[in-house]
Design an enzyme around this catalytic site. Structure first.
Site: not given
Length: 331
Positions: A128, A153
């Site tokens: 990501s 995350y």
């Protein structure tokens, strides 16, 4: 090829599965279809995959459960893995950190173990742009440091990259990590801004806009993302077996996969207003903890190595999403 795809009922996983089936590959899909968002959307995506070809086998299970994963895959042959399954969402990681450790750390380690013991020819996995944290050097380059995550995350995704680095070094497994930027388009996720804004604009409800609208994102259309994932899948990094300064020449590649444009959020809202045919009511909100003001992908490496070339601008992609949203909801 026979390709194992995790997160097959997810946004990118479903679109990728359809593309692989369309070109003649067989796909083994895995997804636990959890209720992070409405599972009926995941079921609808699976129905679309089944329309794309008859070489699709689906297993509903949690890939972080090694026993269930091993049992489901026993006796099944696959040549490559595209590991897209994960617990997504920056803001939700503040509320439920255990879900991220379970899925993104334990689950990723399980998939690496499957790749290792099956001697898989290549595993592509989802990272990501969040790994760049508060990086203020633009555009984000894969050569930039990524050791200051600002959300759990992001920390789990960076940990996935480090785990993959060690497996590539120890076991010479060809691995490719793709740092996804903001992906949008038909069949997208209901927890993302494009969906939330469209839903609320059409309903005449206020939309939450953070940091006084001073937000920029590298928005990448789903078709461009899928073409990049397929290109990565077809080009495993080479292991030349030579020892280089600082370590060995590991078969592990990392790429940004984005649109190489940083669009201001207010411009996207304007395009949504045009496509929806009504003005948005703005609910101004402060900056969210764990969020960043700007993302912008340097895609030189993936262009050079894989020929990746995104073609869809937000001027085209945003209306396409709104058209799909209206159709899906019968509006």
């Amino acid at each position: 090829m026979n390709v194992l795809v995790t997160g097959a009922a997810g946004f990118i996983g479903a679109a990728l599965s359809q593309a692989l089936l369309a070109r003649g590959d067989a796909v083994i899909g895995i997804d636990n279809c959890n209720d992070y968002y409405d599972p009926s959307l995941k079921r609808a995506r699976l129905a679309e995959i089944e329309k794309a070809g008859d070489k699709f086998a689906f297993h509903e299970l949690d890939f972080a459960d090694m026993g269930a994963l091993t049992a489901a895959l026993e006796g099944q042959r696959f040549d490559a893995i595209v590991h897209l399954g994960a617990q997504a969402g920056v803001r939700y990681s503040l509320e439920n950190p255990a879900a991220y450790i379970h899925s993104n750390i334990v689950g990723h380690a399980n998939m690496l173990e499957i790749a290792r013991h099956r001697e898989i020819g290549h595993m592509v996995y989802a990272s990501s742009s969040s790994v760049y944290g508060g990086n203020d050097t633009l555009p984000f380059s894969v050569d930039d440091r990524a050791d200051h995550p600002v959300s759990l995350y992001a920390a789990t995704k960076r940990a996935d990259e480090m785990l993959s680095e060690s497996y590539a070094h120890l076991y010479r497994i060809p691995l490719t990590g793709l740092r996804f930027f903001t992906v949008y388009g038909p069949w997208g996720r209901p927890d993302m801004a494009m969906w939330i804004f469209t839903q609320r604009i059409l309903a005449g409800e206020p939309i939450p806009v953070f940091n006084k609208g001073e937000m920029w994102r590298d928005f990448t259309y789903i078709d461009d993302i899928v073409s990049g994932v397929v290109a990565a899948l077809d080009a495993p990094p080479k292991d030349d077996g030579l020892v280089k300064a600082g370590g060995s020449a590991k078969p592990h590649a990392l790429y940004n996969i984005g649109n190489h444009r940083s669009e201001k959020l207010m411009r996207v809202i304007g395009l949504l207003e045009d496509a929806c045919g009504r003005k948005a009511q703005i609910d101004w909100q402060p900056m969210q903890k764990g969020d960043v003001t700007r993302t912008y992908a340097d895609i030189e490496a993936i262009q050079r190595d894989l020929g990746y070339a995104p073609t869809t601008s937000i001027d085209d992609g945003v209306p396409r999403f709104v058209d799909w949203y209206r159709s899906y909801h019968g509006l």
